[in-house]
Write a protein that holds these residues in place. Sequence first.
Motif, PDB file in Angstrom:
ATOM      1  N   ARG A 142       0.830  -1.213   0.000  1.00 56.62           N
ATOM      2  CA  ARG A 142       0.000   0.000   0.000  1.00 56.62           C
ATOM      3  C   ARG A 142       0.862   1.260   0.000  1.00 56.62           C
ATOM      4  O   ARG A 142       0.459   2.289  -0.520  1.00 56.62           O
ATOM      5  CB  ARG A 142      -0.917  -0.001   1.213  1.00 56.62           C
ATOM      6  N   GLN A 143       2.032   1.167   0.609  1.00 53.58           N
ATOM      7  CA  GLN A 143       2.930   2.323   0.640  1.00 53.58           C
ATOM      8  C   GLN A 143       3.365   2.712  -0.783  1.00 53.58           C
ATOM      9  O   GLN A 143       3.597   3.888  -1.060  1.00 53.58           O
ATOM     10  CB  GLN A 143       4.159   2.047   1.518  1.00 53.58           C
ATOM     11  N   ASP A 144       3.476   1.721  -1.660  1.00 50.95           N
ATOM     12  CA  ASP A 144       3.846   2.021  -3.040  1.00 50.95           C
ATOM     13  C   ASP A 144       2.733   2.783  -3.751  1.00 50.95           C
ATOM     14  O   ASP A 144       2.995   3.691  -4.537  1.00 50.95           O
ATOM     15  CB  ASP A 144       4.194   0.727  -3.791  1.00 50.95           C
ATOM     16  N   ILE A 145       1.497   2.429  -3.452  1.00 52.21           N
ATOM     17  CA  ILE A 145       0.352   3.168  -4.006  1.00 52.21           C
ATOM     18  C   ILE A 145       0.333   4.578  -3.418  1.00 52.21           C
ATOM     19  O   ILE A 145       0.102   5.559  -4.133  1.00 52.21           O
ATOM     20  CB  ILE A 145      -0.975   2.431  -3.717  1.00 52.21           C
ATOM     21  N   ALA A 146       0.620   4.693  -2.136  1.00 52.56           N
ATOM     22  CA  ALA A 146       0.671   6.009  -1.494  1.00 52.56           C
ATOM     23  C   ALA A 146       1.762   6.868  -2.130  1.00 52.56           C
ATOM     24  O   ALA A 146       1.578   8.080  -2.305  1.00 52.56           O
ATOM     25  CB  ALA A 146       0.910   5.857   0.008  1.00 52.56           C
ATOM     26  N   ALA A 147       2.886   6.258  -2.489  1.00 53.58           N
ATOM     27  CA  ALA A 147       3.971   7.011  -3.139  1.00 53.58           C
ATOM     28  C   ALA A 147       3.527   7.536  -4.509  1.00 53.58           C
ATOM     29  O   ALA A 147       3.880   8.657  -4.889  1.00 53.58           O
ATOM     30  CB  ALA A 147       5.215   6.135  -3.276  1.00 53.58           C
TER      31      ALA A 147
END
Length: 151
Positions: A106-111
């Motif tokens: 999910r952090q990659d989507i947030a990035a």
Amino acid sequence: MASRLGQALNARSEILRLSEAAHDAVLLPREPGGLSHGLRAALAARMCRHVGDDALTAHYESYLAHSGDLDLAALARPGGGCGDPPHDAMARHTDLLTLSPREATRQDIAALKAAGVSEGDIVRLSELAAFVNYQLRVLAGIKLLKEVEAR
């Protein structure tokens, strides 16, 4: 054709038709959103380079050349960037989805969102990465079958 061979040939024909339709829908959609046809081609070529498929790389490079988005050419090479934060973030994300998809979080989507990529474009990017990586795997399988047949 009711035979097993006939059924297999019909299934193969349908798979090829659906794959071609998916190719066109993902690479040349009528409504490209924030992923222009040129950006899609550059990212597809990048994914193909990661895997080492020269023929498919050339296919997508030709799409990029015809798109007129030559300012995106650097994105077609692993590690390349164009200086546009959303585009560069998308390129990094395609690298992740091609090289280490299980590590995507999910952090990659947030990035991507933090870089200014809209949710709709994240979906479009995911569709592109899924299709190109599917295509690369199918081609790798076909090459392997040809090698086994040649033995």
